[in-house]
Write an enzyme that holds these catalytic residues in place. Sequence first.
Site, PDB file in Angstrom:
ATOM      1  N   GLU A  71      46.219  40.598  34.528  1.00  0.00           N
ATOM      2  CA  GLU A  71      46.914  41.779  34.002  1.00  0.00           C
ATOM      3  C   GLU A  71      48.421  41.555  33.886  1.00  0.00           C
ATOM      4  O   GLU A  71      49.084  42.210  33.081  1.00  0.00           O
ATOM      5  CB  GLU A  71      46.623  42.996  34.894  1.00  0.00           C
ATOM      6  CG  GLU A  71      45.188  43.514  34.781  1.00  0.00           C
ATOM      7  CD  GLU A  71      44.198  42.783  35.677  1.00  0.00           C
ATOM      8  OE1 GLU A  71      44.550  41.734  36.251  1.00  0.00           O
ATOM      9  OE2 GLU A  71      43.052  43.264  35.803  1.00  0.00           O
ATOM     10  N   HIS A 114      49.666  42.172  39.153  1.00  0.00           N
ATOM     11  CA  HIS A 114      49.963  43.540  38.697  1.00  0.00           C
ATOM     12  C   HIS A 114      50.206  44.436  39.904  1.00  0.00           C
ATOM     13  O   HIS A 114      49.868  44.070  41.038  1.00  0.00           O
ATOM     14  CB  HIS A 114      48.787  44.078  37.873  1.00  0.00           C
ATOM     15  CG  HIS A 114      47.495  44.024  38.628  1.00  0.00           C
ATOM     16  ND1 HIS A 114      47.123  44.979  39.540  1.00  0.00           N
ATOM     17  CD2 HIS A 114      46.512  43.082  38.643  1.00  0.00           C
ATOM     18  CE1 HIS A 114      45.960  44.645  40.060  1.00  0.00           C
ATOM     19  NE2 HIS A 114      45.570  43.485  39.544  1.00  0.00           N
ATOM     20  N   HIS A 168      46.226  48.728  39.274  1.00  0.00           N
ATOM     21  CA  HIS A 168      45.008  49.130  39.985  1.00  0.00           C
ATOM     22  C   HIS A 168      44.974  48.365  41.302  1.00  0.00           C
ATOM     23  O   HIS A 168      45.776  47.447  41.510  1.00  0.00           O
ATOM     24  CB  HIS A 168      43.750  48.844  39.152  1.00  0.00           C
ATOM     25  CG  HIS A 168      43.489  47.383  38.930  1.00  0.00           C
ATOM     26  ND1 HIS A 168      44.142  46.641  37.969  1.00  0.00           N
ATOM     27  CD2 HIS A 168      42.669  46.513  39.569  1.00  0.00           C
ATOM     28  CE1 HIS A 168      43.722  45.392  38.006  1.00  0.00           C
ATOM     29  NE2 HIS A 168      42.837  45.276  38.984  1.00  0.00           N
ATOM     30  N   GLU A 209      47.096  44.502  45.627  1.00  0.00           N
ATOM     31  CA  GLU A 209      46.497  43.166  45.671  1.00  0.00           C
ATOM     32  C   GLU A 209      47.479  42.111  46.180  1.00  0.00           C
ATOM     33  O   GLU A 209      47.091  41.198  46.918  1.00  0.00           O
ATOM     34  CB  GLU A 209      45.946  42.787  44.288  1.00  0.00           C
ATOM     35  CG  GLU A 209      44.720  43.618  43.947  1.00  0.00           C
ATOM     36  CD  GLU A 209      44.199  43.378  42.534  1.00  0.00           C
ATOM     37  OE1 GLU A 209      44.350  42.267  42.008  1.00  0.00           O
ATOM     38  OE2 GLU A 209      43.641  44.314  41.948  1.00  0.00           O
TER      39      GLU A 209
HETATM   40 ZN   LIG Z   1      42.757  41.117  37.395  1.00  0.00          ZN
END
Ligand SMILES: [Zn+2]
Length: 275
Positions: A13, A107, A119, A138
Amino acid sequence: MTAERVFISVDMEGITGVVHGAQVGGDPTEYAYYRKMMARDLNAAVEGALEAGAREIVVSDAHGGMRNMQPEDVHEAAYLIRGSPKPDSMMEGIEEGFDAAMYIGYHAMNGTERGVLAHTISGVAVDAVYINGRETGEFGLNAALAGWYNVPSVLISGDMAACTEAQSFVSSISTAVVKWAVGRQSAKCLHPVKAHKIIKENVKNALSKVIEVKPFWFNQPVDLKVRWKTTTMADAVCVLPYMDRVDGPTTKAYFEDYPTALRGLRAAITIAGSV
Ligand SMILES: [Zn+2]
């Protein structure tokens, strides 16, 4: 000190030019273009690492089914870990002995304003993850696994939001910003030639001063709280013997060590995603 062993986790992303789900797997034509761009962003980092003196570079394809970059598109100096599922997921291959971990194409966490495709692990299932009370995306989750193996997280590339978030966890991390989100599915982007120059230079620079970056980790035992997208998902994950209910959409669990917490989280996400 030269960083001889370098680990690189590559998500999609935050890759140069990416602004939409169609480009990270949703549409075959768009995906075909951006999986090549993913390899080009990575290769810029690999070239920077080689110029900095790296001798072993291990790359983990970390997006979706983890079969995005095609082997021939990846720089020949790197080992490529691909495919899924595997125990350490986006960080498969990380272990004690690496001198540095880097994150390409990352991201921001779910809910971030002006974060391209923001996300947290699962756009379908997860609203927010809290580790020891701190909301974590993440980058933080993965950097803490590197830290558990005593490996410092020295560089991230992605949009401005991902880089800012990473700095909130690792203040001395180097950042290579390749785009600035206008909204969740729109951004002002660097031209690939320029983006790759910036990634390469910043990697070179980051690897020349790894000693200045302390490995990041969470205190143990680990307190894991997850707010799911629906109450039904929280119902479903409570089948796991370590999971307790907080309220309608929220569950919590305690773990003795961080790698087990991360696996416990991923198991719950798999269950939540199935309802
Ligand atoms: Zn990803």
